[in-house]
Design a protein around this motif. Structure first.
Motif, short mmCIF file in Angstrom:
data_model
loop_
_atom_site.label_atom_id
_atom_site.label_comp_id
_atom_site.label_asym_id
_atom_site.label_seq_id
_atom_site.Cartn_x
_atom_site.Cartn_y
_atom_site.Cartn_z
N ALA A 75 42.38 40.21 58.91
CA ALA A 75 41.96 39.24 60.08
C ALA A 75 42.26 37.95 58.84
CB ALA A 75 40.36 39.12 59.88
N LYS A 76 41.98 37.70 57.22
CA LYS A 76 41.99 36.34 56.76
C LYS A 76 43.95 36.85 56.17
CE LYS A 76 37.23 36.09 54.40
NZ LYS A 76 36.54 36.60 53.97
N SER A 77 44.61 37.59 56.69
CA SER A 77 45.73 37.89 55.78
C SER A 77 46.20 37.64 54.06
CB SER A 77 46.89 36.86 56.84
OG SER A 77 46.62 36.91 58.39
N THR A 78 45.04 38.61 54.01
CA THR A 78 44.74 37.95 52.38
C THR A 78 44.88 39.70 51.93
OG1 THR A 78 43.87 36.18 52.31
CG2 THR A 78 43.46 37.10 51.14
N VAL A 79 45.71 39.98 50.72
CA VAL A 79 45.82 41.01 50.07
C VAL A 79 45.52 41.02 48.76
CG1 VAL A 79 48.44 40.66 49.45
CG2 VAL A 79 47.57 42.55 50.06
N TYR A 80 44.23 42.05 48.11
CA TYR A 80 44.19 41.75 46.96
C TYR A 80 44.44 43.16 46.13
CZ TYR A 80 41.25 39.18 50.05
OH TYR A 80 40.58 38.28 50.86
N LEU A 81 44.68 42.66 44.52
CA LEU A 81 45.08 43.09 43.45
C LEU A 81 43.66 43.75 43.02
CD1 LEU A 81 46.92 45.44 42.71
CD2 LEU A 81 47.89 44.22 41.37
N GLN A 82 43.18 44.07 42.29
CA GLN A 82 41.72 44.85 41.77
C GLN A 82 42.24 45.24 40.31
OE1 GLN A 82 38.48 43.15 41.32
NE2 GLN A 82 38.45 43.63 39.21
N MET A 83 42.37 44.15 38.76
CA MET A 83 43.06 44.86 37.90
C MET A 83 41.91 45.44 37.23
SD MET A 83 46.58 43.07 38.30
CE MET A 83 45.82 41.06 37.45
N ASN A 84 41.59 46.43 36.68
CA ASN A 84 40.17 46.98 35.70
C ASN A 84 40.82 47.70 33.99
OD1 ASN A 84 38.78 45.93 37.42
ND2 ASN A 84 38.13 48.23 38.88
N ALA A 85 40.49 47.89 33.44
CA ALA A 85 41.20 47.46 31.69
C ALA A 85 42.37 47.11 31.65
CB ALA A 85 40.59 49.40 31.96
N LEU A 86 42.37 45.94 31.77
CA LEU A 86 43.45 45.54 31.43
C LEU A 86 44.39 45.78 29.64
CD1 LEU A 86 43.23 41.89 33.49
CD2 LEU A 86 45.17 44.11 33.69
N LYS A 87 45.53 45.86 30.31
CA LYS A 87 46.28 46.24 28.53
C LYS A 87 47.28 45.45 28.79
CE LYS A 87 46.33 51.19 29.63
NZ LYS A 87 46.34 52.30 30.34
N LEU A 88 47.73 44.96 27.41
CA LEU A 88 48.87 44.34 26.75
C LEU A 88 49.55 44.13 27.53
CD1 LEU A 88 47.99 43.73 23.10
CD2 LEU A 88 46.57 42.57 24.20
N GLU A 89 49.76 45.27 27.75
CA GLU A 89 51.82 45.99 28.46
C GLU A 89 51.53 45.26 30.22
OE1 GLU A 89 49.59 48.16 26.64
OE2 GLU A 89 49.71 49.98 27.53
N ASP A 90 49.70 44.48 30.44
CA ASP A 90 49.85 43.93 31.94
C ASP A 90 50.26 43.30 31.87
OD1 ASP A 90 47.02 46.56 32.13
OD2 ASP A 90 48.62 46.63 32.83
N TYR A 113 59.00 38.58 52.35
CA TYR A 113 58.62 36.92 51.93
C TYR A 113 58.04 37.81 50.61
CZ TYR A 113 59.19 36.31 56.72
OH TYR A 113 59.82 36.16 58.15
N TRP A 114 57.58 36.46 49.64
CA TRP A 114 57.40 36.40 48.43
C TRP A 114 56.92 35.69 48.55
CZ3 TRP A 114 58.26 40.75 45.09
CH2 TRP A 114 59.36 41.98 45.49
N GLY A 115 55.59 35.64 47.58
CA GLY A 115 55.05 34.72 46.62
C GLY A 115 55.53 34.06 45.51
N PRO A 116 55.13 32.63 44.92
CA PRO A 116 55.87 32.63 43.79
C PRO A 116 55.25 32.93 42.54
CG PRO A 116 54.72 30.81 44.20
CD PRO A 116 54.43 31.71 45.71
N GLY A 117 54.54 33.99 42.73
CA GLY A 117 54.01 34.49 41.57
C GLY A 117 52.53 33.85 40.54
N THR A 118 51.56 34.68 40.04
CA THR A 118 50.88 34.26 39.03
C THR A 118 51.27 35.13 37.74
OG1 THR A 118 48.17 33.77 39.67
CG2 THR A 118 49.30 35.99 40.14
N GLN A 119 50.52 34.23 36.63
CA GLN A 119 50.89 34.35 35.37
C GLN A 119 49.66 35.55 35.32
OE1 GLN A 119 53.60 34.58 33.44
NE2 GLN A 119 52.07 35.77 32.31
N VAL A 120 49.31 37.01 34.88
CA VAL A 120 48.43 37.31 34.34
C VAL A 120 48.65 37.67 32.24
CG1 VAL A 120 46.98 39.33 33.91
CG2 VAL A 120 47.74 38.51 36.69
N THR A 121 48.19 36.85 31.68
CA THR A 121 47.71 36.82 30.26
C THR A 121 47.14 38.08 29.53
OG1 THR A 121 49.64 35.40 30.45
CG2 THR A 121 48.84 36.14 27.66
N VAL A 122 46.83 39.25 29.09
CA VAL A 122 46.67 40.01 28.52
C VAL A 122 46.29 39.78 26.77
CG1 VAL A 122 45.21 41.93 28.26
CG2 VAL A 122 46.33 41.48 30.84
N SER A 123 45.21 39.25 26.33
CA SER A 123 45.36 39.09 25.12
C SER A 123 44.33 40.32 24.48
CB SER A 123 44.74 37.83 24.56
OG SER A 123 43.39 37.72 24.80
#
Length: 124
Positions: A75-90, A113-123
């Protein structure tokens, strides 16, 4: 023309969580699947997860099962990605994409079709 915009990326400590969103605009015909990919510096873009139009068939990269969850709100034309227990390699740029068809697609060329991307940095 279809446009995808990712959001929700950022800097997080190892063990933390992030929720990425991807909003699609424009006219998309048919019952398309959507997916998430990621690309770390110096590496190939890799499959993360995909979900069919109905939401009842989902696939994940094997090593991410149990930590990542993909979902969609048509309905919102939206997709989600829930990321838990993130690791450095993510750490990577995360991309959402709309597939060319309705099946579960795990390869880059299967997406139109592709989005421009979003940066995820795990420290640490």
């Amino acid at each position: 023309q279809v446009q995808l915009v990712e959001s929700g990326g950022g800097l997080v400590q190892a063990g933390g969580s992030l929720r990425l969103s991807c909003a699609a605009s424009g006219r998309i015909l048919g019952s398309y699947s959507m997916g998430w990919f990621r690309q770390a510096p110096g590496k190939e873009r890799e499959f993360v997860a995909a979900v069919k139009w109905s939401g009842n068939w989902i696939s994940y990269k094997d090593s991410l099962k149990g930590r990542f969850t993909i979902s969609r709100d048509n309905a919102k034309s939206t997709v989600y990605l829930q990321m838990n227990a993130l690791k450095l390699e993510d750490t990577a740029v995360y991309y959402c994409a709309v597939a060319k068809g309705s099946g579960i697609c795990k390869l880059v060329y299967q997406y139109r079709y592709w989005g421009p991307g979003t940066q995820v940095t795990v420290s640490s």
